[in-house]
Design an enzyme around this catalytic site. Sequence first.
Site, PDB file in Angstrom:
ATOM      1  N   PRO A 291       0.822  -1.210   0.000  1.00  0.00           N
ATOM      2  CA  PRO A 291       0.000   0.000   0.000  1.00  0.00           C
ATOM      3  C   PRO A 291       0.856   1.260   0.000  1.00  0.00           C
ATOM      4  O   PRO A 291       1.945   1.294   0.585  1.00  0.00           O
ATOM      5  CB  PRO A 291      -0.781  -0.113   1.312  1.00  0.00           C
ATOM      6  CG  PRO A 291       0.108  -0.925   2.191  1.00  0.00           C
ATOM      7  CD  PRO A 291       0.939  -1.803   1.329  1.00  0.00           C
ATOM      8  N   GLY A 292       0.379   2.269  -0.666  1.00  0.00           N
ATOM      9  CA  GLY A 292       1.045   3.567  -0.630  1.00  0.00           C
ATOM     10  C   GLY A 292       0.087   4.569  -0.029  1.00  0.00           C
ATOM     11  O   GLY A 292       0.209   5.014   1.106  1.00  0.00           O
ATOM     12  N   ARG A 329      -3.276  16.015  -8.443  1.00  0.00           N
ATOM     13  CA  ARG A 329      -4.397  15.082  -8.494  1.00  0.00           C
ATOM     14  C   ARG A 329      -5.709  15.686  -9.025  1.00  0.00           C
ATOM     15  O   ARG A 329      -6.393  15.035  -9.811  1.00  0.00           O
ATOM     16  CB  ARG A 329      -4.610  14.417  -7.125  1.00  0.00           C
ATOM     17  CG  ARG A 329      -3.367  13.644  -6.653  1.00  0.00           C
ATOM     18  CD  ARG A 329      -3.630  12.758  -5.445  1.00  0.00           C
ATOM     19  NE  ARG A 329      -4.573  11.724  -5.761  1.00  0.00           N
ATOM     20  CZ  ARG A 329      -5.864  11.750  -5.511  1.00  0.00           C
ATOM     21  NH1 ARG A 329      -6.370  12.782  -4.858  1.00  0.00           N
ATOM     22  NH2 ARG A 329      -6.650  10.783  -5.880  1.00  0.00           N
ATOM     23  N   CYS A 359      -0.694  28.737 -15.268  1.00  0.00           N
ATOM     24  CA  CYS A 359      -1.338  29.144 -16.514  1.00  0.00           C
ATOM     25  C   CYS A 359      -1.891  27.952 -17.279  1.00  0.00           C
ATOM     26  O   CYS A 359      -1.387  27.589 -18.354  1.00  0.00           O
ATOM     27  CB  CYS A 359      -0.365  29.945 -17.363  1.00  0.00           C
ATOM     28  SG  CYS A 359       0.098  31.451 -16.526  1.00  0.00           S
TER      29      CYS A 359
HETATM   30  C1  LIG Z   1       1.434   2.423  -7.202  1.00  0.00           C
HETATM   31  C2  LIG Z   1       1.652   1.017  -6.813  1.00  0.00           C
HETATM   32  C3  LIG Z   1       1.351   0.591  -5.528  1.00  0.00           C
HETATM   33  C4  LIG Z   1       0.709   1.484  -4.490  1.00  0.00           C
HETATM   34  O1  LIG Z   1      -0.579   1.868  -4.835  1.00  0.00           O
HETATM   35  P1  LIG Z   1      -1.497   2.629  -3.766  1.00  0.00           P
HETATM   36  O2  LIG Z   1      -2.758   2.847  -4.470  1.00  0.00           O
HETATM   37  O3  LIG Z   1      -0.808   3.883  -3.401  1.00  0.00           O
HETATM   38  O4  LIG Z   1      -1.642   1.710  -2.597  1.00  0.00           O
HETATM   39  C5  LIG Z   1       1.653  -0.714  -5.200  1.00  0.00           C
HETATM   40  N1  LIG Z   1       2.221  -1.556  -6.102  1.00  0.00           N
HETATM   41  C6  LIG Z   1       2.520  -1.172  -7.342  1.00  0.00           C
HETATM   42  C7  LIG Z   1       3.136  -2.129  -8.286  1.00  0.00           C
HETATM   43  C8  LIG Z   1       2.245   0.121  -7.748  1.00  0.00           C
HETATM   44  O5  LIG Z   1       2.532   0.500  -8.996  1.00  0.00           O
END
Ligand SMILES: *Cc1c(COP(=O)(O)O)cnc(C)c1O
Length: 441
Positions: A291-292, A329, A359
């Site tokens: 997760p990110g 975003r 711009c």
């Molecule tokens: C971007 C990405 C993530 C993380 O995605 P989130 O939506 O931020 O949790 C995990 N694995 C891979 C391979 C990614 O490209």
Amino acid sequence: MAEHAIALVAAAGAETGSNQLVYRDQTLQMEGVCIDTIAGAVPTPFYCYSSDAIRTAYLTLSAALKPIGASVCFAVKANGNLSVLGLLAALGSGMDIVSGGELERAESAGVPASKIIFSGVGKKRSEIASALEVGIHQLNVESEAELDAVIEVAGALGVRAPVALRVNPDVDAGTHAKISTGKKHDKFGISFEDIPALYAKALAAPELDPVGLAVHIGSQILDLSPYRSAYSRIADLVRSLRSQGLPVRRLDLGGGIGIPYDHGSSPDLGEYAKIVGETVGGLDCELTVEPGRWLVGPAGILVAEVLYIKETADRLTAIVDAGMNDLMRPAMYGAVHPVFPLKQVRQGSHTYQIAGPVCESSDIFGTYSDLAPLRSGDRLAFGCAGAYGASMASTYNARDLAAEVLVDGDRFRVIRRRQTTKALLTLEEETEWHGSPSTLR
Ligand SMILES: *Cc1c(COP(=O)(O)O)cnc(C)c1O
């Protein structure tokens, strides 16, 4: 961009949707620090993150995953700040990277290579080499051409490369088209049918150690059912590979768990863990999730100052000093971040379009109803900006990269200074011509 007004604004005394971001005496505080105090020391726009929110998120997630024995690799691309990575690394998090630059970041943060997974569809040979040289835990390979490159690089280095094949499960993640990654026509992963032959090829190559499979179906996933479909397909694939004598020891389940940008609720982590357990739990594989957004998104805000209130026939626009170069975003995904005034000093309810100074017509944060009257000089915080905020920022319009601040209890610290144009200009000075003058005409 949603043109309709949306009620995302914290009215006096209302929730911010975060335990770490609260109003006390009508002023917005992160943990024990008043955001306006930070703004007195750090010019806007700047990012600000709560250590406590990041720590709590990591501990909550690892506790939810404990019963199924899955480990966590934070997706560095969501927020690669050294201090943020260091905080997560200290809690035991591994890292999921997508470039050589992110490898440098993770290593600088003290993450051992044995906890780093290298994902991404376009790794350069030099990046593969750097990863193998430091002893990376795993390279997630996304095509046969990349597999060949890994064979070549590992052969030249005389090492055996641990590779997982990233499967494209052909599942619709039910998310924004620009962040869907697991459908057949997305650029990511290897199609289901092609996996067995490639896995056999990897097993036959002495330069490779095929360790398992990886999957990542997309980002900002709020309905968990696509995970069940994807992981069920992966489980079938594992059984099929094993029946062909191909060993599978690890499964990388990707990231993508969504967060509520609109004060809704987050997916239930217990439910996610249950899905993992029921689909791939019984396969006796080492499990990892990446997760990110979920770990850092809610922990961050972007603080901006209102420059002008512009009145036109049909609307009020508040022009702020943060723009799409700072937070991409809204322009890129049509995302709308909640807005919180730093001080709740005025009464009333107005609808404002909030726009940045860049711009481009797409430099709009959104149209917000229920905002107390705004004036030039007021400061605002855009919420849920800890993921894909600073990490996606650019210097378009020669705007400085915003500073980043970390709050911990009643203290704060600048964890990245503002990157100035002056610093960037040094990269453009003292250039030289190559080639003979005649080729330049
Ligand atoms: C971007 C990405 C993530 C993380 O995605 P989130 O939506 O931020 O949790 C995990 N694995 C891979 C391979 C990614 O490209």
